[in-house]
Design a protein around this motif. Structure first.
Motif, PDB file in Angstrom:
ATOM      1  N   LEU A 187       5.309   6.479  -4.397  1.00  0.00           N
ATOM      2  CA  LEU A 187       5.777   6.456  -3.008  1.00  0.00           C
ATOM      3  C   LEU A 187       4.623   6.392  -2.022  1.00  0.00           C
ATOM      4  N   GLN A 188       3.454   6.870  -2.438  1.00  0.00           N
ATOM      5  CA  GLN A 188       2.285   6.799  -1.562  1.00  0.00           C
ATOM      6  C   GLN A 188       1.776   5.373  -1.413  1.00  0.00           C
ATOM      7  N   ASN A 189       2.178   4.509  -2.341  1.00  0.00           N
ATOM      8  CA  ASN A 189       1.840   3.081  -2.258  1.00  0.00           C
ATOM      9  C   ASN A 189       3.002   2.364  -1.574  1.00  0.00           C
ATOM     10  N   THR A 190       2.874   2.145  -0.270  1.00  0.00           N
ATOM     11  CA  THR A 190       3.998   1.629   0.496  1.00  0.00           C
ATOM     12  C   THR A 190       4.352   0.175   0.172  1.00  0.00           C
ATOM     13  N   SER A 191       3.508  -0.496  -0.598  1.00  0.00           N
ATOM     14  CA  SER A 191       3.822  -1.884  -0.967  1.00  0.00           C
ATOM     15  C   SER A 191       4.848  -1.945  -2.098  1.00  0.00           C
ATOM     16  N   VAL A 192       5.122  -0.794  -2.718  1.00  0.00           N
ATOM     17  CA  VAL A 192       6.118  -0.736  -3.795  1.00  0.00           C
ATOM     18  C   VAL A 192       7.428  -0.207  -3.206  1.00  0.00           C
TER      19      VAL A 192
END
Length: 313
Positions: free
Chosen positions: A268-273
Motif C-alpha cells: 500500500l505504500q507503493n501508490t503505483s500498485v
C-alpha cells in the motif's frame, strides 16, 4: 513507577508503545515510521532498573559501549557487557535489567520499515534476522569503532528534518547489517542452529517469508494454510501448531495474519500498485474481502491507510 501493574506480559507493537507502557520519555521517538534510535541514558531510567515481561513486534540492536545489565528471552538470560552488540527479533517474551547505563545505543525497526527502505528480500540477505535467540556478541575495539561510526550517522540523520531521512537511514542500516553479517554470520544458516523445535520454528519463518515472496511475484496465488506449512516440514499440523505456539507465544494463525498485514502495508505504500492488484497478490479473491480483512486487523481500510500515509508526507 509501579511495575506490578504491568506484569501481565503485554504485547507491544512498537518501541513507542513500550515506552508509553513503562512511563518513559516519548519525545525521542517518531511514531510515524517503524524505526527509532537513541542513547538509552536519555530515556529516564532509575538505576538499577528491572522491566516487566513484554513481547515486542519489532527487531532491535543494542550497541553497548559503556553499561552493564541482563536480558532474558524466554528461559535464556544473557549478561550485557561493555563493547558488545545484542540483537533480538519479534515473537518471544523478554525482560531486561540495567545496573548502569552511560552509552548504550538502541536501534529498533519493524518488518515494514525493512522492506520499504532496505529491501524486499531482506531475510535472504540477512538470514540471522530470523533466528530466535542470539547471545550478545563481544567485539573488538576495531569493529565496535566501525559500527559506532555507522550508528552515529544514523542518529544524526534521524535527528535531521530532511524529507529523505528515512531513505538515507535505510541505506545506512543496510551497511550496518552487512558489516554485522560479515563479522558474525557470514556463513550463518538459522536452520542449522538449536534444538529440533527451534529448527521447526526457524524453518516455518523462512517458509512464511518465501511464500509471501512467491505471492507478490505471482508464483503463488493462494495463502498457505496451517496444513501447507505442516506438509512442507512433514509434520502433523497439530504438532506444528503446538511447537510454534509454545516457542513463540503466538499461534500460526496469528503469524499468518501479521505477515499478511505487513505485506499489505508494504504494498500500500507503493501508490503505483492498485488495491485490486494488491488483493490478488496477497491471495484474496475479491477487493472487498481484502478490505474487510485489513480493517478487521488494523481498524482502518486500505484506502484510509493510504490517505493517512499521504497526510504524513
Amino acid at each position: 513507577m509501579d511495575i506490578k501493574k504491568n506484569n501481565d506480559n503485554p504485547e507491544v507493537k512498537s518501541l513507542y508503545d513500550l515506552y508509553k507502557l513503562l512511563d518513559l520519555r516519548l519525545d525521542l521517538i517518531d511514531p510515524s515510521e517503524g524505526f527509532t534510535i537513541h542513547n538509552m541514558k536519555d530515556i529516564g531510567l532509575t538505576m538499577p532498573y528491572q522491566s516487566p515481561s513484554y513481547r515486542p513486534d519489532f527487531f532491535s540492536f543494542l550497541f553497548v559501549k559503556n553499561g552493564t545489565g541482563k536480558y532474558t528471552v524466554n528461559e535464556h538470560t544473557f549478561d550485557i557487557k561493555q563493547q558488545s552488540i545484542y540483537f533480538t527479533n519479534p515473537s518471544n517474551y523478554r525482560t531486561f535489567s540495567w545496573q548502569s547505563i552511560e552509552e548504550i545505543y538502541l536501534i529498533t525497526f519493524d518488518e515494514t520499515f525493512l522492506k520499504k527502505y532496505v529491501g524486499k528480500d531482506i531475510f535472504s540477505y540477512f538470514p540471522f534476522l530470523l533466528t530466535e535467540t542470539i547471545q550478545p556478541k563481544e567485539v573488538t575495539a576495531e569493529f565496535y569503532g566501525i559500527a559506532e561510526k555507522i550508528y552515529l550517522q544514523i542518529l544524526q540523520e534521524y535527528k535531521s528534518q530532511s524529507s529523505f531521512r528515512y531513505k538515507v537511514i535505510g541505506h545506512f542500516l543496510a551497511v550496518l547489517l552487512y558489516r554485522i553479517k560479515e563479522y558474525f554470520w557470514i556463513d550463518y544458516n538459522p536452520l542449522q542452529e538449536g534444538s529440533r523445535s527451534s529448527q521447526i520454528v526457524k524453518s516455518f519463518k523462512q517458509l512464511l517469508e518465501n511464500h509471501y515472496r512467491d505471492l507478490s511475484s505471482g508464483k503463488a496465488d493462494k495463502v498457505f494454510r496451517v496444513q501447507d506449512y505442516a506438509d512442507a516440514q512433514h509434520l502433523h499440523p497439530n504438532y506444528l501448531s503446538n511447537v510454534i505456539k509454545s516457542k513463540t507465544g503466538k499461534p500460526i494463525a496469528t503469524w499468518i495474519v501479521e505477515k499478511t498485514i505487513s505485506e499489505a502495508k508494504s504494498l500500500l505504500q507503493n501508490t503505483s500498485v492498485s488495491i485490486k492488484e494488491i488483493t490478488y497478490q496477497l491471495g484474496f479473491s475479491e477487493a472487498a474481502h481484502f478490505s474487510n480483512y485489513f480493517k478487521k486487523h488494523t481498524g482502518i481500510t486500505p484506502v484510509q491507510y493510504r490517505k493517512e500515509l499521504d497526510t504524513c508526507k
